[in-house]
Design an enzyme around this catalytic site. Structure first.
Site, mmCIF file in Angstrom:
data_model
loop_
_atom_site.group_PDB
_atom_site.id
_atom_site.type_symbol
_atom_site.label_atom_id
_atom_site.label_comp_id
_atom_site.label_asym_id
_atom_site.label_seq_id
_atom_site.Cartn_x
_atom_site.Cartn_y
_atom_site.Cartn_z
ATOM 1 C CG MET A 62 3.607 3.019 -10.563
ATOM 2 S SD MET A 62 4.103 3.813 -12.107
ATOM 3 C CE MET A 62 5.275 5.028 -11.518
ATOM 4 C CG LEU A 92 6.201 -1.178 -2.023
ATOM 5 C CD1 LEU A 92 5.325 -2.110 -1.196
ATOM 6 C CD2 LEU A 92 5.342 -0.140 -2.734
ATOM 7 C CG HIS A 147 5.121 3.203 -1.379
ATOM 8 N ND1 HIS A 147 6.423 3.331 -1.804
ATOM 9 C CD2 HIS A 147 4.360 3.723 -2.373
ATOM 10 C CE1 HIS A 147 6.446 3.871 -3.011
ATOM 11 N NE2 HIS A 147 5.213 4.137 -3.378
ATOM 12 C CD GLN A 195 1.376 6.076 -13.900
ATOM 13 O OE1 GLN A 195 0.338 5.424 -13.747
ATOM 14 N NE2 GLN A 195 2.006 6.646 -12.885
ATOM 15 N N GLY A 216 -0.477 9.323 -1.385
ATOM 16 C CA GLY A 216 0.404 10.268 -0.718
ATOM 17 C C GLY A 216 0.291 11.659 -1.311
ATOM 18 C CG ASP A 222 2.904 11.753 -6.673
ATOM 19 O OD1 ASP A 222 3.771 12.366 -7.312
ATOM 20 O OD2 ASP A 222 3.078 10.615 -6.209
ATOM 21 C CD GLN A 282 -1.083 9.880 -8.603
ATOM 22 O OE1 GLN A 282 -0.462 9.537 -9.593
ATOM 23 N NE2 GLN A 282 -0.864 9.340 -7.415
ATOM 24 C CB VAL A 299 6.675 9.698 4.589
ATOM 25 C CG1 VAL A 299 7.741 9.126 5.521
ATOM 26 C CG2 VAL A 299 5.285 9.263 5.040
ATOM 27 C CB SER A 342 10.464 4.779 -6.093
ATOM 28 O OG SER A 342 9.433 4.282 -5.263
#
Length: 282
Positions: free
Chosen positions: A30, A33, A37, A61, A147, A150, A153, A176, A186
């Site tokens: 999204m 970055l 990312h 979402q 990643g 999540d 997800q 990370v 983010s």
């Protein structure tokens, strides 16, 4: 690097790449970055002949009271990160391009979504699965990179890719973190200075829990209470959840054994942060 803004052009390119037998690594994001990312992009670069990055803030979402309008956006920054990490194609469609008419079909996820963020955000994973179904059809990836911050997800995506026989390999990538342990996100930009100092205690609580499990504790309730107490003691955030489940099934367990996930969500004044660890209970 080429920037693509239309579905038609992106599909034409990936159809040609697919027909020529080139491997495509896909990183859906999204935007806004960060190093997390960038890690996904570098792994995609290592493992594929072509790397496609998508930047799309997906309205499906987000719930009615969530931060769609406030979600940080900086396409110039995203372009720089993409170029620095070997992206071949940056797919940057508008909402109107991705959803040109009223959506008549969505992907409804029926498992792995009634706990953790899925419980707190009804409809969220249907939105995630729907946009990914579209993006997978547009980019035709060999591998797609996500990643583990999540982790729910990732579990949901692995399930729906299997259920629909989508020919893509899902590649989970470790979280990370900043030097103090805070998971890169983010949304970290919304933390106040005081909250930023407190936020590493999310990971700190998970590390304490991991130590207790490795020392032999097998009672999930004791572990979850330990995490909650640590966060409540060292931060002003409100614990949204601190839960422990089998992973990737996300089924409730009475005893810690096999692969498990310990996941937390904490609400600060202007942002909700999540974190998790997965480990093997003996």
């Amino acid at each position: 690097m080429k920037i693509i803004t239309t579905v038609q052009e992106m599909q034409q390119i990936t159809n040609e790449l697919h027909a020529s037998g080139k491997s495509i690594g896909f990183v859906p994001t999204m935007g806004y970055l960060h190093e997390g990312h960038a890690t996904l992009l570098r792994k995609a670069r290592e493992e594929n002949e072509i790397v496609v990055l998508s930047v799309f803030v997906n309205p499906l979402q987000f719930g009615p009271n969530e931060d769609l309008d406030r979600y940080p956006r900086d396409i110039d920054r995203d372009e720089n990160v993409a170029k620095e990490n070997g992206v071949d194609y940056l797919f940057y469609p508008s909402v109107e391009e991705m959803y040109p008419a009223e959506q008549t079909t969505t992907v409804e996820v029926v498992k792995r979504t009634d706990v953790l963020c899925g419980k707190q955000r009804p409809g969220h994973f249907a939105g995630v699965a729907t946009v990914l179904m579209k993006l997978f059809n547009i980019t035709l990836p060999t591998r797609a990179y996500f990643g583990m911050k999540d982790a729910q997800q990732v579990a949901v995506i692995e399930g729906f890719v299997t259920d629909f026989n989508i020919p893509v390999t899902i590649v989970p990538v470790d979280i990370v973190r900043e030097e103090d342990g805070l998971a890169k996100s983010s949304r970290n930009v919304y933390l106040s200075l005081e909250e930023r100092e407190e936020a590493p205690h999310l990971y700190g609580s998970l590390c304490i829990a991991k130590e207790r499990i490795e020392a032999g504790e097998r009672n999930p309730e004791i572990i979850m209470n330990l995490v909650k107490e640590h966060i409540e003691k060292y931060t002003k955030g409100t614990v949204d959840y601190a839960d422990l489940y089998a992973y990737p099934s996300l089924k409730a367990i009475n005893k810690i054994e096999g692969r498990i996930i310990l996941a937390i969500a904490v609400k600060f004044e202007n942002v909700r942060l999540i974190d998790n660890i997965t480990l093997m209970g003996k």
